[in-house]
Write a protein that holds these residues in place. Structure first.
Motif, PDB file in Angstrom:
ATOM      1  N   ILE A 170      56.699  44.676  45.063  1.00 36.26           N
ATOM      2  CA  ILE A 170      55.905  45.791  45.561  1.00 36.26           C
ATOM      3  C   ILE A 170      55.307  45.392  46.897  1.00 36.26           C
ATOM      4  N   THR A 171      55.292  46.330  47.839  1.00 35.70           N
ATOM      5  CA  THR A 171      54.707  46.040  49.147  1.00 35.70           C
ATOM      6  C   THR A 171      54.105  47.301  49.749  1.00 35.70           C
ATOM      7  N   PRO A 172      52.919  47.178  50.341  1.00 34.79           N
ATOM      8  CA  PRO A 172      52.303  48.332  50.996  1.00 34.79           C
ATOM      9  C   PRO A 172      52.817  48.557  52.409  1.00 34.79           C
ATOM     10  N   ASN A 223      50.321  45.050  41.245  1.00 32.00           N
ATOM     11  CA  ASN A 223      49.853  46.322  41.788  1.00 32.00           C
ATOM     12  C   ASN A 223      48.431  46.206  42.330  1.00 32.00           C
ATOM     13  N   GLY A 228      51.636  53.908  50.145  1.00 29.95           N
ATOM     14  CA  GLY A 228      52.949  53.460  50.579  1.00 29.95           C
ATOM     15  C   GLY A 228      53.529  52.299  49.806  1.00 29.95           C
ATOM     16  N   ALA A 229      52.732  51.647  48.966  1.00 28.96           N
ATOM     17  CA  ALA A 229      53.269  50.535  48.184  1.00 28.96           C
ATOM     18  C   ALA A 229      54.203  51.083  47.115  1.00 28.96           C
ATOM     19  N   LYS A 230      55.425  50.626  47.128  1.00 28.44           N
ATOM     20  CA  LYS A 230      56.421  51.104  46.164  1.00 28.44           C
ATOM     21  C   LYS A 230      56.925  49.926  45.346  1.00 28.44           C
ATOM     22  N   GLY A 231      56.586  49.907  44.088  1.00 27.34           N
ATOM     23  CA  GLY A 231      57.010  48.831  43.223  1.00 27.34           C
ATOM     24  C   GLY A 231      58.299  49.164  42.501  1.00 27.34           C
ATOM     25  N   SER A 232      59.153  48.171  42.342  1.00 26.59           N
ATOM     26  CA  SER A 232      60.401  48.390  41.616  1.00 26.59           C
ATOM     27  C   SER A 232      60.905  47.074  41.062  1.00 26.59           C
ATOM     28  N   TYR A 251      59.981  41.717  39.969  1.00 27.32           N
ATOM     29  CA  TYR A 251      59.300  42.968  40.338  1.00 27.32           C
ATOM     30  C   TYR A 251      58.745  42.783  41.742  1.00 27.32           C
ATOM     31  N   VAL A 300      48.049  51.249  47.415  1.00 28.33           N
ATOM     32  CA  VAL A 300      49.246  51.400  46.591  1.00 28.33           C
ATOM     33  C   VAL A 300      49.729  52.845  46.569  1.00 28.33           C
ATOM     34  N   ALA A 301      48.769  53.797  46.724  1.00 26.22           N
ATOM     35  CA  ALA A 301      49.152  55.201  46.736  1.00 26.22           C
ATOM     36  C   ALA A 301      49.645  55.631  48.107  1.00 26.22           C
TER      37      ALA A 301
END
Length: 256
Positions: free
Chosen positions: A48-50, A75, A28-32, A46, A25-26
Protein backbone atom coordinates in the motif's frame (compact mmCIF):
# COMPACT_ATOMS: atom_id res chain seq x y z
CA UNK A 1 -36.30 25.10 -6.55
CA UNK A 2 -32.80 26.36 -5.65
CA UNK A 3 -31.62 25.82 -2.06
CA UNK A 4 -31.12 28.95 0.04
CA UNK A 5 -27.74 30.59 -0.42
CA UNK A 6 -26.82 29.98 3.22
CA UNK A 7 -27.31 26.23 2.76
CA UNK A 8 -25.27 26.18 -0.44
CA UNK A 9 -22.47 28.08 1.27
CA UNK A 10 -22.57 25.70 4.25
CA UNK A 11 -22.45 22.66 1.98
CA UNK A 12 -19.46 24.03 0.07
CA UNK A 13 -17.62 24.78 3.32
CA UNK A 14 -18.39 21.28 4.62
CA UNK A 15 -16.95 19.69 1.46
CA UNK A 16 -13.84 21.84 1.68
CA UNK A 17 -13.21 20.87 5.31
CA UNK A 18 -13.91 17.21 4.60
CA UNK A 19 -11.36 17.25 1.79
CA UNK A 20 -8.59 18.58 4.00
CA UNK A 21 -9.21 16.27 6.96
CA UNK A 22 -9.69 13.14 4.89
CA UNK A 23 -7.01 10.59 5.84
CA UNK A 24 -4.18 9.92 3.40
CA UNK A 25 -5.31 6.37 2.83
CA UNK A 26 -8.60 7.71 1.46
CA UNK A 27 -6.84 10.30 -0.71
CA UNK A 28 -4.81 7.87 -2.77
CA UNK A 29 -3.30 4.97 -0.84
CA UNK A 30 -4.32 1.80 -2.63
CA UNK A 31 -3.60 -1.46 -0.90
CA UNK A 32 -3.52 -4.77 -2.71
CA UNK A 33 -2.14 -8.27 -2.38
CA UNK A 34 1.02 -8.90 -4.36
CA UNK A 35 2.09 -12.25 -5.79
CA UNK A 36 5.86 -12.61 -6.09
CA UNK A 37 8.52 -15.29 -6.19
CA UNK A 38 11.72 -15.96 -4.25
CA UNK A 39 14.01 -18.75 -5.44
CA UNK A 40 11.19 -20.30 -7.46
CA UNK A 41 8.67 -20.35 -4.60
CA UNK A 42 5.40 -18.39 -4.55
CA UNK A 43 4.66 -15.76 -1.92
CA UNK A 44 1.86 -13.27 -1.38
CA UNK A 45 2.55 -9.94 0.31
CA UNK A 46 0.52 -6.78 0.74
CA UNK A 47 1.51 -3.39 -0.66
CA UNK A 48 0.00 0.00 0.00
CA UNK A 49 1.28 3.47 -0.81
CA UNK A 50 -0.20 6.97 -0.58
CA UNK A 51 2.14 8.32 -3.28
CA UNK A 52 4.94 7.34 -5.62
CA UNK A 53 7.45 9.28 -3.49
CA UNK A 54 6.47 7.81 -0.13
CA UNK A 55 9.25 6.32 2.02
CA UNK A 56 8.97 2.60 2.62
CA UNK A 57 8.35 0.42 5.66
CA UNK A 58 9.11 -3.27 5.17
CA UNK A 59 6.75 -4.98 7.61
CA UNK A 60 7.45 -8.52 8.83
CA UNK A 61 4.64 -10.64 10.28
CA UNK A 62 4.28 -12.69 13.45
CA UNK A 63 4.38 -16.50 13.55
CA UNK A 64 0.87 -16.86 12.14
CA UNK A 65 1.89 -15.39 8.81
CA UNK A 66 0.64 -12.30 7.02
CA UNK A 67 -2.84 -11.69 8.45
CA UNK A 68 -5.39 -8.92 8.92
CA UNK A 69 -3.28 -7.62 11.81
CA UNK A 70 -0.33 -6.68 9.59
CA UNK A 71 -2.68 -5.31 6.95
CA UNK A 72 -4.28 -3.05 9.56
CA UNK A 73 -0.88 -1.82 10.69
CA UNK A 74 0.14 -1.25 7.05
CA UNK A 75 -2.99 0.83 6.45
CA UNK A 76 -2.31 2.84 9.61
CA UNK A 77 1.17 3.63 8.34
CA UNK A 78 -0.18 4.60 4.92
CA UNK A 79 -2.44 7.12 6.64
CA UNK A 80 0.74 8.72 8.01
CA UNK A 81 2.28 8.98 4.55
CA UNK A 82 4.35 5.80 4.31
CA UNK A 83 4.39 3.08 1.69
CA UNK A 84 4.33 -0.39 3.24
CA UNK A 85 5.27 -3.77 1.87
CA UNK A 86 4.04 -6.44 4.28
CA UNK A 87 6.22 -9.42 3.43
CA UNK A 88 5.25 -13.08 3.37
CA UNK A 89 7.92 -15.37 4.82
CA UNK A 90 5.89 -18.59 4.80
CA UNK A 91 4.53 -18.89 1.27
CA UNK A 92 1.34 -18.05 -0.61
CA UNK A 93 -1.67 -19.43 1.25
CA UNK A 94 0.37 -20.57 4.25
CA UNK A 95 -1.25 -18.92 7.27
CA UNK A 96 -0.89 -21.35 10.20
CA UNK A 97 -3.54 -21.33 12.92
CA UNK A 98 -2.46 -24.30 15.04
CA UNK A 99 0.37 -23.92 17.55
CA UNK A 100 2.32 -26.86 16.12
CA UNK A 101 2.15 -25.40 12.62
CA UNK A 102 3.29 -21.99 13.79
CA UNK A 103 6.26 -23.55 15.53
CA UNK A 104 7.05 -25.63 12.47
CA UNK A 105 7.15 -22.70 10.04
CA UNK A 106 9.06 -20.34 12.30
CA UNK A 107 11.39 -23.11 13.46
CA UNK A 108 12.30 -23.97 9.88
CA UNK A 109 13.40 -20.39 9.25
CA UNK A 110 15.25 -20.10 12.54
CA UNK A 111 17.26 -23.13 11.42
CA UNK A 112 17.87 -21.67 7.96
CA UNK A 113 18.95 -18.07 8.45
CA UNK A 114 20.20 -17.76 4.87
CA UNK A 115 16.68 -18.51 3.63
CA UNK A 116 15.17 -16.02 6.09
CA UNK A 117 17.48 -13.32 4.78
CA UNK A 118 16.77 -14.24 1.16
CA UNK A 119 13.01 -13.99 1.77
CA UNK A 120 13.30 -10.49 3.18
CA UNK A 121 15.57 -9.42 0.34
CA UNK A 122 13.03 -10.92 -2.07
CA UNK A 123 10.29 -8.88 -0.43
CA UNK A 124 12.35 -5.71 -0.85
CA UNK A 125 12.92 -6.59 -4.50
CA UNK A 126 9.18 -7.10 -4.96
CA UNK A 127 8.50 -3.72 -3.36
CA UNK A 128 11.07 -2.07 -5.63
CA UNK A 129 9.42 -3.60 -8.70
CA UNK A 130 6.22 -1.82 -7.68
CA UNK A 131 7.94 1.54 -7.42
CA UNK A 132 8.85 1.60 -3.73
CA UNK A 133 11.94 3.54 -2.70
CA UNK A 134 13.99 0.87 -0.93
CA UNK A 135 16.84 3.36 -0.38
CA UNK A 136 14.55 5.38 1.88
CA UNK A 137 13.28 2.53 3.99
CA UNK A 138 12.96 1.07 7.48
CA UNK A 139 12.18 -2.53 8.46
CA UNK A 140 9.80 -3.31 11.33
CA UNK A 141 8.39 -6.51 12.75
CA UNK A 142 6.25 -8.06 15.46
CA UNK A 143 7.25 -11.06 17.62
CA UNK A 144 8.75 -13.56 15.13
CA UNK A 145 8.88 -10.66 12.69
CA UNK A 146 10.95 -8.69 15.16
CA UNK A 147 13.50 -11.50 15.32
CA UNK A 148 13.55 -11.56 11.52
CA UNK A 149 14.13 -7.80 11.38
CA UNK A 150 17.18 -8.16 13.62
CA UNK A 151 18.41 -10.91 11.30
CA UNK A 152 18.06 -8.43 8.45
CA UNK A 153 19.99 -5.84 10.46
CA UNK A 154 22.86 -8.28 11.07
CA UNK A 155 22.94 -9.14 7.36
CA UNK A 156 24.11 -5.62 6.53
CA UNK A 157 20.94 -4.59 4.67
CA UNK A 158 21.19 -0.99 3.54
CA UNK A 159 18.17 0.38 5.39
CA UNK A 160 17.77 3.50 7.52
CA UNK A 161 16.59 1.64 10.60
CA UNK A 162 15.27 -1.54 12.17
CA UNK A 163 12.39 -1.56 14.68
CA UNK A 164 10.91 -4.42 16.69
CA UNK A 165 7.77 -4.78 18.79
CA UNK A 166 8.02 -7.57 21.40
CA UNK A 167 10.36 -9.37 19.03
CA UNK A 168 12.89 -12.14 19.58
CA UNK A 169 16.19 -10.67 20.77
CA UNK A 170 18.71 -13.52 20.95
CA UNK A 171 21.61 -13.46 18.52
CA UNK A 172 22.39 -16.84 16.93
CA UNK A 173 25.77 -18.34 17.68
CA UNK A 174 28.41 -17.06 15.31
CA UNK A 175 26.53 -13.87 14.40
CA UNK A 176 27.04 -10.26 15.47
CA UNK A 177 26.07 -6.70 14.54
CA UNK A 178 29.35 -5.72 12.89
CA UNK A 179 27.67 -5.19 9.49
CA UNK A 180 24.57 -3.35 10.76
CA UNK A 181 24.04 -0.03 8.99
CA UNK A 182 20.87 1.53 10.40
CA UNK A 183 19.77 2.46 13.89
CA UNK A 184 18.01 -0.19 15.97
CA UNK A 185 14.83 0.53 17.97
CA UNK A 186 13.66 -2.14 20.41
CA UNK A 187 10.22 -1.87 22.07
CA UNK A 188 9.72 -4.54 24.70
CA UNK A 189 7.37 -5.43 27.54
CA UNK A 190 9.17 -5.75 30.87
CA UNK A 191 6.60 -8.38 31.96
CA UNK A 192 7.37 -10.55 28.91
CA UNK A 193 8.02 -14.07 30.19
CA UNK A 194 8.83 -15.46 26.72
CA UNK A 195 11.54 -12.98 25.74
CA UNK A 196 13.16 -12.13 29.04
CA UNK A 197 14.77 -9.00 30.36
CA UNK A 198 18.05 -10.93 30.47
CA UNK A 199 17.85 -11.24 26.68
CA UNK A 200 16.95 -7.55 26.48
CA UNK A 201 20.02 -6.62 28.53
CA UNK A 202 22.19 -8.97 26.49
CA UNK A 203 21.21 -7.29 23.23
CA UNK A 204 21.87 -3.88 24.75
CA UNK A 205 25.44 -4.95 25.55
CA UNK A 206 25.91 -6.38 22.04
CA UNK A 207 24.75 -3.22 20.30
CA UNK A 208 26.80 -0.99 22.59
CA UNK A 209 29.90 -3.12 22.06
CA UNK A 210 29.42 -3.02 18.28
CA UNK A 211 28.96 0.76 18.30
CA UNK A 212 25.50 0.53 16.74
CA UNK A 213 23.14 3.46 17.29
CA UNK A 214 20.21 2.06 19.25
CA UNK A 215 17.33 2.79 21.56
CA UNK A 216 15.97 0.16 23.94
CA UNK A 217 12.56 0.83 25.52
CA UNK A 218 10.63 -1.24 28.05
CA UNK A 219 6.98 -0.81 28.99
CA UNK A 220 6.10 -1.67 32.57
CA UNK A 221 3.55 -4.44 33.03
CA UNK A 222 3.43 -5.19 29.30
CA UNK A 223 3.55 -8.87 28.39
CA UNK A 224 4.55 -10.56 25.17
CA UNK A 225 2.36 -9.53 22.19
CA UNK A 226 1.22 -6.36 23.98
CA UNK A 227 0.32 -4.66 20.67
CA UNK A 228 -2.03 -7.36 19.34
CA UNK A 229 -5.51 -5.86 19.21
CA UNK A 230 -8.09 -8.00 20.97
CA UNK A 231 -5.48 -10.38 22.33
CA UNK A 232 -5.50 -11.50 25.96
CA UNK A 233 -2.15 -9.75 26.55
CA UNK A 234 -2.98 -6.52 24.72
CA UNK A 235 -2.02 -3.46 26.73
CA UNK A 236 -3.42 -0.25 25.30
CA UNK A 237 -1.01 2.09 27.08
CA UNK A 238 2.09 0.24 25.88
CA UNK A 239 0.63 -0.13 22.38
CA UNK A 240 -0.06 3.59 22.04
CA UNK A 241 3.30 4.63 23.47
CA UNK A 242 5.27 2.23 21.27
CA UNK A 243 3.33 3.24 18.16
CA UNK A 244 3.99 6.92 18.91
CA UNK A 245 7.71 6.24 19.36
CA UNK A 246 7.76 4.23 16.13
CA UNK A 247 6.15 7.12 14.25
CA UNK A 248 8.81 9.46 15.64
CA UNK A 249 11.52 7.00 14.62
CA UNK A 250 10.17 6.88 11.06
CA UNK A 251 9.92 10.64 10.88
CA UNK A 252 13.52 10.96 12.05
CA UNK A 253 14.99 8.32 9.73
CA UNK A 254 12.97 8.71 6.54
CA UNK A 255 12.53 11.59 4.13
CA UNK A 256 8.86 12.32 3.55
Amino acid sequence: MKPPKCISKFFFTFLLIAFWVMPAVALGAKGSFVAYHVNGQSYEGYYITPSSQAPLVLLIHDWDGLTDYEIKRANMLAESGYAVFAADLFGAGVRPTELTDKRQHTGALYKNRDKMRALMKGALDAAKERGADIKNAVAAGYCFGGAAVLELARSGADLKGFATFHGGLKTPEGQNYAMTRGEVLIMHGSADSIITMDQFAGLTKELESAGIAHEMITYGGAQHAFTVFGGSRYQEDADKKSWKRFQEFLSDKLKL
